[in-house]
Design an enzyme around this catalytic site. Sequence first.
Site, PDB file in Angstrom:
ATOM      1  N   ASP A   1     -65.274 -98.617 -42.269  1.00  0.00           N
ATOM      2  CA  ASP A   1     -65.539 -97.818 -40.676  1.00  0.00           C
ATOM      3  C   ASP A   1     -64.497 -98.146 -39.307  1.00  0.00           C
ATOM      4  O   ASP A   1     -62.906 -98.024 -40.100  1.00  0.00           O
ATOM      5  CB  ASP A   1     -66.079 -99.662 -40.301  1.00  0.00           C
TER       6      ASP A   1
ATOM      7  N   ASP B   1     -66.611-104.134 -40.465  1.00  0.00           N
ATOM      8  CA  ASP B   1     -66.536-105.612 -40.426  1.00  0.00           C
ATOM      9  C   ASP B   1     -67.771-105.883 -39.110  1.00  0.00           C
ATOM     10  O   ASP B   1     -68.075-107.501 -38.425  1.00  0.00           O
ATOM     11  CB  ASP B   1     -65.411-105.610 -38.833  1.00  0.00           C
TER      12      ASP B   1
END
Length: 260
Positions: free
Chosen positions: A10, A209
């Site tokens: 990410d 996250d």
Amino acid sequence: MTEKSIIFFDIDGTLLDHDKKLPLTAKEAIFSLKDLGHEVAIATGRAPFMFADLREELEIDTFVSYNGQYVVLNGQVLYKNPLDQEALHSLTELALKNDHPIVFMDHEDMKANVAHHDYIVESMESLKIAQFPSHDPLYHEDRDIYQSLLFLQDQEETIYEEEYKQFDFIRWHPLSIDVIPAGGSKAIGIDKITTELGIHKGNQYAFGDGLNDIEMLRQITNSVAMGNAHPSAKQAAAFVTSSVDEDGILQGLKKVGLLK
């Protein structure tokens, strides 16, 4: 099946810290992975044009963007999943009545349906990117839109969630949510890539996250949540590393045994 591994990262809060900077240890770790012969890819909610500089810096040409709706493998488009045009048109009309502006996003650009709105300014500035959506209220007509941004306060999305089952709504900012096709996720985009490359599940890794990483972290056997991750993301992951500004990428790669 190939025996090489692939690692998906990410961007915001994972590769980039809270100041939208790439820690040196993260950059060095990624090139170490490449030197070892591993595939490195990005999996993000961002549009492709929002992280072109990062891809160039890290020499990455495989990515999952728009939370899985636009997938590129080795520089070539592998998978596209645009929003339902009729439902998007209806949602736009309702949002306009509620003073909830929308930004329409395809693979090349983004346009807002209003000339100015404070929510758009505050949300987009938090990304610290060069691009800013210009005004074109008809941009969503007769073109593939892979994701929209709906700007509203927390809990105001309820009316849209109840009305538009064609979409999933994922909050990424206190004043904005992603609008993506129902059932769409980074996990689906990742599966398109790993299937095409023939990479076994045991050789798949992912770092994330946020709330939009949960499906990815659940699907990938060797998933890693950042120390700064949302509690739900940590619960979904197989491992938890330190935070992004505490060498989280490097420490996580060591934890799963990809680096020493």
